[in-house]
Every structure is written in C-alpha cells, then in structure tokens.
Design an enzyme around this catalytic site. Structure first.
Site: not given
Ligand code: UD1
Length: 352
Positions: A203
């Site tokens: 991820h």
């Molecule tokens: C975040 C953390 C990362 C951690 C990871 C664990 C930051 C900068 N990054 O990354 O350090 O290792 O979480 O998972 O804070 N999304 C969904 N549903 C959800 C959550 C996310 O669809 O419940 C999608 C969203 O479209 C979003 C993308 O995943 O744009 C990324 O989510 P985000 O929380 O921004 O970062 P992670 O890649 O999860």
C-alpha cells in the site's frame, strides 16, 4: 484525570487496544477517531475484534489530499481538546492522524505522548517520515520501541524526552494470538494450505500510486511458484481497478481482513511479502520470514537478525530472491514485554 487518545488509521486501532485497557485502570480515557480510515473492514471490524471501546468522537474526515485531510483533522481535534481539556494526549505511529493530533495538542500546551517515537527511514519522500520527525519534535514524552529509536532521538537532541518502553505491538500480538488461533481458520474459506502460500500486502504510495510500478510488481510476483494471497488495501485496489491491471491466476486478490484473521494468515504463511512497517515486525514476532519491498526500513533489527530481506522494488528480478530467502539464525527478542504496563506507569509518574 482525563487522557485523550487519538487514532484514525488501521494500525492505530491495533496499538491502542492493549494500552487503552491499562490507561482505563488509572485515568478517564476519551477516544477521538479522526475517520481517516472509514470502511468497515479498515475500521469497524477492528473495534469489534480488538474489544476496543467505541470512540467518543468520530471526525469522519475521510480521504483527501494530505493538506486537506490533515487540516480538517487539526480543526476538529482542536475543538474537542478545548472542550475536554485533558491532562495529556496520546498519539500513535506516523500517520496524518498522528501529526494532526500532536500538533493540535502542542498548540494548546497540552502534553503530548508519542507512542512509537524515534523511528526513522531517513527517506523524506515518505509522508510518514515527515510526520514522525514533526511529531517527535512537538511531543513531550517520547516512547521509543527500540534502542535504535532511542539513538535516533539522541541524534536529534531529543534524548531528555525519550523513554525506552519496548514496542506496544508485542502486547497487541500477545493479546490477540490465542484468540485468533481459537477462531474458525480463515484458510478454509480461501482453500489455502498452511505453509504453502505467500501472504502479500502492498500500500506504500511509492509502490502502488504509479500504474507502471504497481503492474510490474504484480507481474514479477506472478512468477512465484506457490500461491500468493493478497488482501488488498483500498488505495491499491483503486489503482488495480481504475487501470485494469492484469493479475495472474496464482495471485488471489481478497478484501482487507479483520486483524484476527490476518494474524492467522501471517502465522501460517510460508513467507510474508510486504511494504508495511507493522507487518514486518508482526512477521518477526511470529517467526515468519519476511521480504520487504522497500529500499529502507525503520525496523533495522529484523534485517540484522536475518529474518527480513529488504528488496529494492525497482530491481529486475524479485521472484528469484523471494523464493530463495531462508532465514537461519535465531530471532532475538528486541521489542520488550509488558509494554502497555510500562507506558502507563511512566504516564502516571510524569502526570502526578
Ligand atoms: C495510511 C498511513 C500509513 C499507514 C496506512 C495503514 C498516512 C500518511 N499514511 O495510509 O502510514 O501505513 O494508513 O493502512 O497517514 N481508503 C478507503 N477506505 C478506507 C481507508 C482508505 O477507501 O477505509 C482509500 C481512500 O480512497 C484513500 C486511500 O485509501 O484515498 C488512502 O488512504 P489514506 O488514509 O490517505 O492513506 P493510507 O494509504 O491508508
């Protein structure tokens, strides 16, 4: 005395679970969930399986650019802290929720406790590295999981705020493992044989936000002879679906799993392939060989012990070294024990 714990992303629910139990024996705890992760399988399931008390507040910030996401958390958290006026705030790890929580509290002169302080990848292209550095510098009590983390803090003149507590993931795993093994095994539904599959997670933006890179990694992993089970993070699934990236038949894409099922899949895997920080360490604690698709890691001890192989995701052949990797030596216990208790004792002392 009131303590506010701030969480928002999947690994933080796991880390809060064991600490919250101890905190609640001594303090009135208020939980703020930023809503950074919001799908049931990224958030709700974790509260159910980890026996975590429901959050008192959920800011529901959802997904947005780093700036927008962090800003809206900062606003929401500040309002709550003004209302609750806690004696201290606890933040975990290195996500945008950690950054917003620490900054909101520091600006209000509320003492900040950072769990998992002092970790460094020395790669500022990772958003998490920026978050770690800023959070450590605005926090008052730095709970370092390892000697390496303490050394990193010393180098940044933060030694006088550092405490070597051990790693809260040790307690998290100890609390979940028996429970996880006692449940019906997720392997049956997947038709998977213990010891005969690779478990894959990906991820990191550097691996999955570029279509060419994501496609190349999956194509390399399709050359592995054993089956690859791949619970897909939503960020990665978006990339695969939006670009119709081809996934070979030996790679089974599945939904993200609850923590207990995921522990069992790790425990029974032949090897684990990941770019996650937490999973490298869970693999180590479970005694499973781990291949990390990154050029650096914060968990250098796992590499030094020979149980974690760092593989540059841009190198031409990934399948060969992954298949050949066999750890030999013992896996020393670097990460401490009874960590939640130690942390709580320090908090009780410093806030007295
Ligand atoms: C975040 C953390 C990362 C951690 C990871 C664990 C930051 C900068 N990054 O990354 O350090 O290792 O979480 O998972 O804070 N999304 C969904 N549903 C959800 C959550 C996310 O669809 O419940 C999608 C969203 O479209 C979003 C993308 O995943 O744009 C990324 O989510 P985000 O929380 O921004 O970062 P992670 O890649 O999860």
């Amino acid at each position: 005395m009131k303590i506010v714990s701030i969480i928002g992303a999947r690994p933080q629910f796991i880390k809060l679970a064991p600490l919250s139990k101890k905190i609640r024996e001594n303090f009135h705890e208020v939980i703020i969930h930023t809503g950074q992760h919001y799908n049931n399988n990224m958030s709700g399931l974790f509260f159910d399986h980890l026996d975590l008390p429901a959050a008192d507040y959920n800011l529901g910030v959802g997904s947005a650019s780093h700036g927008r996401q962090t800003a809206s958390m900062l606003e929401g958290i500040s309002d709550i802290l003004l209302k609750e006026s806690p004696a201290a705030v606890i933040v975990f790890g290195d996500t945008n929720s950690t950054l917003a929580g620490a900054l909101a509290a520091a600006k209000l002169h509320i003492p900040v406790i950072h769990v998992e302080a002092g970790l460094r990848s020395f790669n500022r292209a990772m958003p998490e590295e920026i978050n770690r550095v800023v959070v450590d510098h605005v926090s008052d009590y730095l709970f370092a999981p390892t000697e390496t983390a303490v050394k990193n803090l010393k180098r940044e003149n933060l030694a006088d705020r550092a405490y070597l507590t051990g790693d809260i993931m040790v307690d998290a795993l100890a609390g979940s493992l028996e429970h996880a093994r006692a449940r019906p095994s997720p392997l049956e539904a997947l038709g998977a044989e213990p010891g005969h599959y690779y478990l894959l997670t990906l991820h990191r933006p550097s691996n999955v936000d570029d279509q060419g890179q994501a496609a190349r990694l999956l194509s390399e992993l399709s050359r592995l002879e054993e089956r690859v089970i791949f619970p897909v993070h939503p960020r990665t699934m978006k990339m695969i679906e939006n670009n119709s990236i081809k996934v070979a038949a030996n790679i089974s894409l599945i939904e993200p799993l609850g923590h207990l099922d995921f522990i069992v899949l790790q425990d029974q895997a032949m090897k684990i392939i990941t770019d996650s920080g937490g999973i490298q360490k869970e693999a180590y604690l479970l005694g499973r060989p781990c291949i990390t698709l990154r050029t650096e890691t914060e968990w250098v001890e796992t590499v030094e012990a020979g149980w974690n192989l760092l593989l540059d995701p841009n190198r031409p052949d990934l399948a060969g070294p992954i298949a050949a990797f066999e750890p030999t030596g013992k896996a020393p216990q670097y990460y401490g024990e009874n960590v939640a208790e130690k942390m709580t004792e320090i908090i009780v002392t410093v806030l007295a």
